[in-house]
Design an enzyme around this catalytic site. Structure first.
Site, short mmCIF file in Angstrom:
data_model
loop_
_atom_site.label_atom_id
_atom_site.label_comp_id
_atom_site.label_asym_id
_atom_site.label_seq_id
_atom_site.Cartn_x
_atom_site.Cartn_y
_atom_site.Cartn_z
N GLU A 197 1.69 -7.34 11.12
CA GLU A 197 0.96 -7.07 9.76
C GLU A 197 1.97 -6.43 9.05
OE1 GLU A 197 -2.55 -4.65 10.53
OE2 GLU A 197 -1.60 -2.87 9.90
N GLU A 208 -4.17 -5.36 19.39
CA GLU A 208 -3.05 -5.47 18.16
C GLU A 208 -2.41 -4.33 17.98
OE1 GLU A 208 -5.18 -5.42 14.50
OE2 GLU A 208 -3.29 -5.34 13.30
N TRP A 218 1.78 6.30 12.07
CA TRP A 218 0.43 6.29 11.79
C TRP A 218 -0.29 5.03 12.03
CZ3 TRP A 218 -2.36 3.41 8.06
CH2 TRP A 218 -3.57 3.98 8.02
N TYR A 239 -7.46 6.70 13.19
CA TYR A 239 -7.45 5.46 12.39
C TYR A 239 -8.56 4.64 12.55
CZ TYR A 239 -6.72 0.90 11.53
OH TYR A 239 -6.92 -0.60 11.10
N GLU A 257 -8.89 -11.76 10.02
CA GLU A 257 -9.41 -10.27 10.03
C GLU A 257 -10.27 -10.57 8.53
OE1 GLU A 257 -6.48 -7.26 9.54
OE2 GLU A 257 -8.04 -5.66 9.76
N HIS A 305 -2.74 0.27 16.77
CA HIS A 305 -2.10 0.61 15.53
C HIS A 305 -0.65 1.65 15.87
CE1 HIS A 305 -2.37 1.75 11.09
NE2 HIS A 305 -3.10 0.88 10.86
N ASN A 357 0.95 -1.11 0.14
CA ASN A 357 0.02 0.00 0.03
C ASN A 357 1.01 1.24 0.07
OD1 ASN A 357 -2.12 1.72 0.32
ND2 ASN A 357 -2.65 0.86 2.26
C1 CS2 Z 1 -5.00 -2.44 9.73
C2 CS2 Z 1 -4.58 -2.07 8.31
O1 CS2 Z 1 -6.49 -4.17 9.39
C3 CS2 Z 1 -5.54 -3.79 10.28
O2 CS2 Z 1 -5.15 -4.31 11.27
O3 CS2 Z 1 -3.49 -2.21 10.66
O4 CS2 Z 1 -6.03 -1.88 7.81
C4 CS2 Z 1 -3.51 -1.06 7.92
O5 CS2 Z 1 -4.04 -0.02 8.46
C5 CS2 Z 1 -3.51 -1.02 6.47
O6 CS2 Z 1 -3.29 -2.58 6.13
C6 CS2 Z 1 -2.36 -0.17 6.08
O7 CS2 Z 1 -2.22 -0.29 4.72
MG MG Z 2 -3.50 -3.56 12.21
#
Ligand code: CS2
Ligand code: MG
Length: 405
Positions: A264, A238, A405, A159, A341, A214, A37
């Site tokens: 992730e 998480e 972020w 977020y 997820e 996050h 991304n």
């Molecule tokens: C997030 C993601 O889904 C999650 O756990 O951390 O949506 C993350 O923000 C995105 O993959 C960033 O591109």
């Molecule tokens: Mg995440």
């Protein structure tokens, strides 16, 4: 069976996806997801200029050897761009092997360990009330696990909260430069405990609740939050804190029993080896696209099983249905699977570009028995939606300090 051709498709059905298509000399094709991304074109260049020329003519059945060739052979190992390129080739070769064998990939991994794959849905809102109403909707739809993300009062954007956007694809789809968002840990901490206290009052104790911090907190702040959330019995918290220094999680772990999940952004087992073997986490959130493909995730999953760490693959809207399919096969096989997820099957454009028949109902995915990964790419639809540069946001503290972020 030789690799005859490898094509790279960059398409924007709501947001950008990079898809690799491998074709063998007897016409069997396989797909892989190479989407990073905000850095999509870097992976395209890595594939087209540095990876693909080395693979033409190689044995398409040699999945492990090609993985080792691409991983050891680059010399400059690891990194998200390199590993996403390897991942996409790897997924495509597993797809091909399944098609040639006439078997879904999970059968090649060892067969099913469960009847279906358990999902967690995303609930979010501008207020706690709105977030919990969204969560109640997911529970009514049969989800047994729901992630809660609510707007932080006093911050313009938070977020995981859609705001006025209809879905994550619209939220991410058009950012010609990185938007700047501000963050305040004190304001967040004031809201977050109330969110989960109210959630338990409204949703009861049966539904599994999750939250994505996050990477916004320092280790000791994460420890404090974990302790404050213990009464609400989360499935996991998480990305409590960034773990470039994996020892950060020793600080968190010694203070709280709230289960921890991370992974992730990881691109090899080396990013999480210490976290796993020291049992500093409970769920590993690696994504096939970011961590080297099915071959790599199988290895990480088996290593994690030695230390009671469960697999909970990333499943954000910036992973394509090809990666989602790879996760379905890994999830239904993995003896130490935890949860997957799930942000929905995507908008109409996405479902037109990527076609599959993995069935979602009652908060579970029933994995397709189609040979291979079970996803097909509509190339015409993909080519009709050209790449459009878009960035992830950046985050600053309210005094302007760059933050996570
Ligand atoms: C997030 C993601 O889904 C999650 O756990 O951390 O949506 C993350 O923000 C995105 O993959 C960033 O591109
Ligand atoms: Mg995440």
């Amino acid at each position: 069976m030789k690799i005859d051709n490898i094509e790279v498709f960059v398409s924007c059905p709501g947001r950008n996806f990079v898809t690799v298509k491998v074709t063998t000399d007897d016409g069997v094709t396989g797909l892989g997801d190479a989407t990073v991304n905000g850095r999509e074109q870097a992976v395209v260049a890595m594939l087209q200029e540095h990876v693909i020329p080395c693979l033409i003519g190689r044995d398409a059945h040699g999945i492990e050897d090609i993985w080792q060739y691409l991983y050891r052979g680059v010399y400059w190992r690891k990194g998200p761009i390199n590993m996403a390129a390897i991942a996409a080739i790897d997924m495509a070769l597993w797809d091909i092997k399944g098609k040639v064998a006439g078997l879904p990939v999970y059968q090649l991994l060892g067969g099913k360990s469960r009847k279906a794959v358990g999902l967690y849905a995303h609930a979010n809102g501008e207020t706690i009330e709105q977030t919990l109403a969204n969560a109640e909707q997911h529970v009514r739809n049969g989800f047994g696990a729901v992630r809660l993300q609510s707007a932080v009062p006093g911050l313009d954007v938070t977020y995981g909260v859609l705001g006025d956007k209809k879905d994550y694809f619209e939220l991410q789809g058009n950012r010609p430069l990185p938007p700047e968002e501000s963050w305040s840990t004190p304001k967040y901490m004031e809201m977050i405990v109330e969110l989960f206290a109210e959630a338990r009052r409204r949703l009861g104790n049966q539904v599994q609740l999750l939250h994505d911090v996050h990477s916004r907190l320092t280790p000791i702040e994460s420890a404090r939050l974990g302790k404050l959330l213990e009464p609400y019995n989360l499935m996991f918290m998480e990305d409590a804190s960034i773990a470039e220094n994996q020892d950060n999680y020793k600080v968190i772990r010694q203070h709280t029993t709230t289960p921890l999940a991370i992974g992730e952004t990881y691109n090899t087992i080396w990013d999480c080896k210490d976290l796993i073997q020291n049992q500093l986490i409970d769920y590993i959130r690696v994504a096939a696209t970011h961590a080297g493909g099915i071959t790599a995730l199988r290895r990480i999953t088996d290593f994690a099983s030695l230390y009671n760490v469960k697999l909970a693959p990333h499943g954000a809207p910036d992973l394509s249905p090809v990666c989602f399919a790879a996760h379905m096969h890994l999830d239904v096989w993995a003896p130490n699977f935890g949860v997957q997820e799930f942000v929905g099957l995507g908008n109409e454009q996405l479902q037109q570009v990527f076609q599959h028949n993995h069935q979602v109902h009652d908060g579970m995915v029933h994995v397709s028995d189609a040979p291979g990964l079970g996803v097909e790419l509509n190339e015409e639809a993909a080519l009709a939606l050209p790449y459009k540069r878009s960035y992830l946001p950046v985050s600053r503290l309210e005094d302007g300090t760059m933050w996570n972020w």
